[in-house]
Design a protein around this motif. Structure first.
Motif, short mmCIF file in Angstrom:
data_model
loop_
_atom_site.label_atom_id
_atom_site.label_comp_id
_atom_site.label_asym_id
_atom_site.label_seq_id
_atom_site.Cartn_x
_atom_site.Cartn_y
_atom_site.Cartn_z
N MET B 205 5.82 5.86 7.77
CA MET B 205 6.40 5.68 6.31
C MET B 205 6.64 6.25 5.34
SD MET B 205 3.12 4.53 3.73
CE MET B 205 2.50 6.14 3.31
N VAL B 206 7.51 5.26 5.06
CA VAL B 206 9.30 6.79 3.94
C VAL B 206 8.35 6.62 2.82
CG1 VAL B 206 11.45 6.74 2.57
CG2 VAL B 206 11.57 5.87 5.73
N VAL B 207 8.69 7.38 1.84
CA VAL B 207 8.22 7.64 0.54
C VAL B 207 9.09 8.73 -0.35
CG1 VAL B 207 6.32 8.84 -0.76
CG2 VAL B 207 5.77 7.72 1.95
N ARG B 208 9.40 7.72 -1.58
CA ARG B 208 10.22 8.66 -2.25
C ARG B 208 9.58 9.16 -3.71
NH1 ARG B 208 15.71 7.51 -3.00
NH2 ARG B 208 15.76 5.44 -1.98
N GLU B 209 9.77 10.20 -2.86
CA GLU B 209 9.09 11.36 -4.46
C GLU B 209 9.49 10.78 -5.70
OE1 GLU B 209 9.22 15.55 -3.10
OE2 GLU B 209 9.82 15.80 -5.37
N GLN B 210 8.78 11.27 -6.51
CA GLN B 210 9.22 10.97 -8.25
C GLN B 210 9.59 9.16 -8.52
OE1 GLN B 210 11.05 13.91 -9.76
NE2 GLN B 210 10.30 15.47 -9.30
N GLN B 211 8.98 8.34 -7.41
CA GLN B 211 9.70 7.16 -7.62
C GLN B 211 8.26 5.72 -6.69
OE1 GLN B 211 13.42 5.90 -7.01
NE2 GLN B 211 12.06 3.07 -6.70
N THR B 212 7.54 6.55 -5.50
CA THR B 212 6.79 5.84 -5.47
C THR B 212 5.33 6.22 -5.69
OG1 THR B 212 7.57 6.00 -2.92
CG2 THR B 212 5.85 5.19 -3.04
N THR B 213 3.82 5.56 -5.84
CA THR B 213 3.35 6.01 -6.34
C THR B 213 2.39 5.88 -5.88
OG1 THR B 213 2.49 3.65 -6.76
CG2 THR B 213 3.74 4.54 -8.56
N LEU B 214 1.31 6.59 -5.67
CA LEU B 214 0.72 7.30 -5.31
C LEU B 214 -1.04 6.42 -5.15
CD1 LEU B 214 -0.53 10.83 -6.16
CD2 LEU B 214 0.27 10.08 -4.45
N ILE B 215 -0.60 6.36 -5.96
CA ILE B 215 -1.33 4.23 -5.54
C ILE B 215 -0.92 3.08 -4.36
CG2 ILE B 215 -1.28 2.77 -6.87
CD1 ILE B 215 -4.59 3.01 -7.47
N GLU B 216 0.26 3.31 -4.62
CA GLU B 216 0.90 2.51 -3.41
C GLU B 216 0.75 3.07 -2.17
OE1 GLU B 216 4.16 0.01 -6.51
OE2 GLU B 216 4.62 2.17 -5.53
N THR B 217 0.86 4.18 -2.08
CA THR B 217 1.12 4.91 -0.99
C THR B 217 -0.27 4.43 0.25
OG1 THR B 217 2.39 6.49 -1.62
CG2 THR B 217 1.51 6.77 0.20
N ARG B 218 -1.45 5.36 -0.72
CA ARG B 218 -2.22 4.82 0.11
C ARG B 218 -2.81 3.40 0.21
NH1 ARG B 218 -7.69 6.99 -3.40
NH2 ARG B 218 -7.04 5.64 -4.95
N LYS B 219 -2.46 2.38 -0.48
CA LYS B 219 -2.48 0.93 -0.48
C LYS B 219 -2.27 1.03 0.42
CE LYS B 219 -3.59 -1.97 -4.30
NZ LYS B 219 -2.53 -3.00 -4.97
N ALA B 220 -0.50 1.49 1.06
CA ALA B 220 -0.09 1.17 1.97
C ALA B 220 -0.87 1.73 3.44
CB ALA B 220 1.33 1.58 2.53
N SER B 221 -0.95 3.12 3.55
CA SER B 221 -1.82 3.72 4.58
C SER B 221 -3.16 3.21 4.82
CB SER B 221 -1.64 4.83 4.74
OG SER B 221 -2.44 5.09 3.28
N LYS B 222 -3.86 2.18 4.02
CA LYS B 222 -4.68 1.56 4.36
C LYS B 222 -4.31 0.50 5.26
CE LYS B 222 -8.65 2.75 1.27
NZ LYS B 222 -8.58 1.82 0.49
N ILE B 223 -3.18 0.40 5.04
CA ILE B 223 -2.92 -1.80 5.51
C ILE B 223 -2.31 -1.34 7.19
CG2 ILE B 223 -1.35 -3.61 5.52
CD1 ILE B 223 -1.48 -3.16 2.32
N LEU B 224 -1.68 -0.37 7.29
CA LEU B 224 -1.40 0.19 8.80
C LEU B 224 -2.19 0.96 9.12
CD1 LEU B 224 2.45 1.83 7.05
CD2 LEU B 224 2.11 -0.23 8.29
N GLY B 225 -2.87 1.61 8.72
CA GLY B 225 -4.26 1.67 9.34
C GLY B 225 -3.83 2.62 10.26
N ASP B 226 -4.32 2.96 11.43
CA ASP B 226 -4.10 3.81 12.63
C ASP B 226 -2.45 3.63 13.71
OD1 ASP B 226 -6.01 4.46 13.21
OD2 ASP B 226 -7.48 3.06 14.15
#
Lengths: 459, 243
Positions: B205-226
């Motif tokens: 997962m690529v996350v852009r600093e100071q642009q990607t929100t933490l809440i979206e990051t958490r959501k995405a990591s939940k969807i991707l799971g393992d």
């Protein structure tokens, strides 16, 4: 920890939240505007009167605002009740209540330069103007009732001598009879004049009301006609480029037809283009015709306004003539009343010695002569016989006085903007952005590997 | 941009299949290629070294045993395509054959970032069966990098059947190439939620600093799971590479 610039965080915020913030602001602003617009409007209309300070009585001058004091004394309960009835206002109330209601809308204020401003506040524009003009007319036409047997003030030039209770010669009796006849004639004439004034005032008020209504109608019609013209111009502007293109395409087609047959591809293409442009033109809305009926109605209203204005001018002139005549008649009546000697029975003649009687006779004759020949001069010296008010400026169309409403509107707008920003601040907190590995670790499972960071490239 | 302007113009040769076993060599100016791609500029730039470091980390771990990397991000604009290209370049520079696949069918970008490159067959053609898999892969000769791009944007509603064949297509790719780098659609796009959960393994997962929100990051990591195996911080202001 490095802080993220607010602008960058705002930029990173999902668009829907920016739209929601804008929608909240807009909704709050619209709601406040609708609420404030639904409140009743307030209109104020005012007229300006001049006040002759010399006509003020000593008690009024000591009050500090003689013009206001005089006006308040003129606008008695009875006068206000009569005025309210003429204007058709507060009819269901009693006389006192009517006057109190009337006073609640009325404001009298002194203006520097011995002037009085009469202001009427109402939720109806036309009624405000009519009531203001009615009060101004009442003050402007008011003349104090003559005070019989009143002693002129000390500043007045040589008053007529007071006739003592003594013998009256036949000559004086004859003169007294003539004077009483004149007084009766003047009173009858004065009564007719007052009746005429009573008729003129309601006519004037009616003319004022009609003028206000016609002004409003003219304004409304002018708005409709103006809007229709603007719409027509807009439609014509929208059609013009397509029409120009169509004309050019048609000319091109004509030129091509002159050189080639119908089967030539360029001719076919030109025909297609003409057909397409014609279809586009047909799809555009046709230029709307000007509303002839509204224009005619506007012209008629404008003409009617002119007629009503001239009629109002005529009524005003008549009223002023009547007021001048009224004043003259009152002056004459007062002087004549003062000049009549107090009569005593003829039997009293015996009591007086001849030498003294002769002296008194001479004095009475002199008094009668003074009264008959100098009544105009005497009238000027009687302060209570003059109308101190003169209308300088009649009330025009009532103006809205919505200072409070404006403040409410601005408050609503400010509240809407603040609410929008509050939502944005909340959204910014909720949508905090990633600021390095430390923040990532809080949100991503510990089993996920951190494979590295790519530095920002300066481009 | 400044970097790009200072660089001398280079010509990149692309070997593009035209169908029926024929191929055509097309030259693309490096100036037409997106400046964020390290192979378009100078491979010695600091960014290139960082991508090499990321590749080292990948090779060191054992979770990439399928030798596939599904590069994704919570939403659009986080730098998936750039990361996928540069990562594929970094892997290919280790004498390994790498195939870069574009799976963002709705908003394809490969052709645009390569200077509006014209290709005859895209990955969607291979998945539909209108072209052979080999005809949908073009190669960048100088880098040993192979690319399978989307030719025409295709909405998700028209992808149900082709996606059915994606697994078989990837198996064919795995037989032919050492590494597969897949540029995926964003995790938080509704249509691809399920697909990510089912198939995108292992995911980076690529996350852009100071642009990607933490809440979206958490959501995405939940969807991707393992399936989520690694995170890459893009556009980092502080140097976190040594973390």
């Amino acid at each position: 920890m490095q802080t993220t610039p607010l602008l960058a965080r705002l930029n990173a915020l999902p668009l829907r939240h920016k739209l929601i913030a804008a929608a909240i602001s807009l909704a709050a602003i619209l709601a406040s505007l609708v609420l404030t617009r639904s409140l009743p409007h307030a209109y104020a209309s005012s007229a300006l009167l001049s006040f002759d300070a010399q006509a003020a009585q000593p008690g009024e001058q000591s009050a500090g605002e003689p013009a206001k004091a005089r006006a308040e004394s003129i606008l008695s309960d009875g006068a206000l009740s009569k005025l309210a009835n003429q204007l058709g206002m507060f009819r269901a109330d009693s006389q006192n209540r009517q006057a109190a209601q009337f006073r609640a809308h009325l404001t009298l204020s002194t203006v520097p330069g011995s002037k009085l401003r009469v202001t009427w506040r109402d939720d109806k524009s036309a009624q405000a103007q009519a009531a203001t003009n009615a009060v101004a007319n009442l003050l402007g036409s008011w003349v104090p009732a003559p005070v019989l047997g009143r002693n002129p003030s000390s500043s007045a030039p040589s008053p007529p001598p007071q006739a003592p209770k003594t013998t009256i010669t036949p000559e004086l009796r004859q003169q007294s009879g003539d004077l009483r006849g004149s007084i009766d004639q003047l009173k009858a004439r004065h009564k007719a004049l007052l009746s005429d004034e009573d008729q003129l005032l309601p006519q004037l008020n009616r003319a004022d009301r009609k003028l206000v209504a016609l002004d409003a109608e003219q304004h409304r019609l002018a708005g409709i006609v103006q809007q229709a013209k603007a719409e027509r111009q807009q439609q014509m502007n929208a059609r013009q480029p397509t029409e120009t293109k169509l004309a050019a395409a048609q000319k091109n087609l004509e030129d091509l037809r002159a050189r080639y047959t119908e089967a030539y591809p360029d001719v076919q293409a030109a025909k297609d283009q003409v057909a397409e442009l014609a279809a586009q033109l047909a799809a555009l809305p046709a230029a709307r015709a000007l509303p002839q009926a509204d224009q005619a109605h506007l012209d008629a209203t404008t003409k009617e306004i002119g007629d009503v204005r001239s009629e109002r001018g005529r009524l005003l002139q008549s009223l002023e003539d009547d007021q001048t005549l009224d004043k003259t008649l009152r002056d004459r009546l007062e002087v004549l009343e003062l000049s009549i000697p107090s009569a005593t029975p003829d039997s009293a003649q015996i009591a007086s010695p001849p030498s003294h009687a002769q002296q008194e006779q001479v004095q009475n004759q002199a008094a009668a002569k003074f009264a008959l020949t100098n009544f105009a001069n005497a009238a000027k010296t009687v302060p209570t016989g003059r109308n101190p008010f003169q209308i300088l400026e009649r009330a025009g169309a009532a103006q809205p006085v919505d200072g409070g409403r404006l403040l409410l509107e601005w408050l609503g707008i400010a509240a809407g903007i603040v609410l929008g920003f509050l939502y944005l601040a909340f959204a910014l907190w909720w949508f905090r952005v990633v600021q390095g590995v430390a923040t990532l670790e809080k949100f991503v499972s510990a089993e996920v590997a951190y494979v590295g960071a790519i530095p920002r490239m300066v481009r | 941009m400044t970097t790009q302007l200072l660089m001398p113009e280079r010509r990149l040769s692309l070997d593009i299949p035209t169908g029926r076993g024929l191929r055509k060599v097309v030259e693309v100016s490096s100036k037409k290629i997106h400046p964020a791609f390290v192979f378009a500029g100078d491979e010695l730039l600091p960014a290139a070294a960082h991508y090499q470091g990321v590749a080292d980390n990948l090779l060191r771990g054992d979770w990439w045993n399928r030798r596939r990397v599904f590069v994704t991000s919570p939403r659009d604009g986080d730098g998936k395509t750039c990361t996928a290209f540069n990562l594929a370049w970094a892997l290919s520079s280790r004498d390994q054959s790498v195939l870069l696949l574009e799976l963002n069918f709705a908003r394809p970008q490969f052709r645009a970032v390569l200077g509006d490159l014209r290709i005859w067959h895209g990955i969607e053609c291979a998945l539909r069966g209108s072209a052979k898999p080999a005809d949908s892969v073009f190669s960048m000769e100088a880098y040993g990098l192979n690319v399978c791009a989307v030719r025409d944007a295709t909405p998700f509603s028209q992808l149900k059947q082709p996606l059915f064949r994606l697994s078989a297509f990837l198996d064919w790719c795995s037989q032919k190439y050492d590494w597969l780098v897949l540029d995926c659609p964003p995790v938080l796009s509704k249509e691809w939620n399920h697909w990510h959960r089912e198939y995108a393994s292992p995911a980076l997962m690529v996350v852009r600093e100071q642009q990607t929100t933490l809440i979206e990051t958490r959501k995405a990591s939940k969807i991707l799971g393992d399936n989520l195996k690694g995170v890459l911080l893009n556009d980092s202001v502080a140097n976190d590479a040594a973390h």
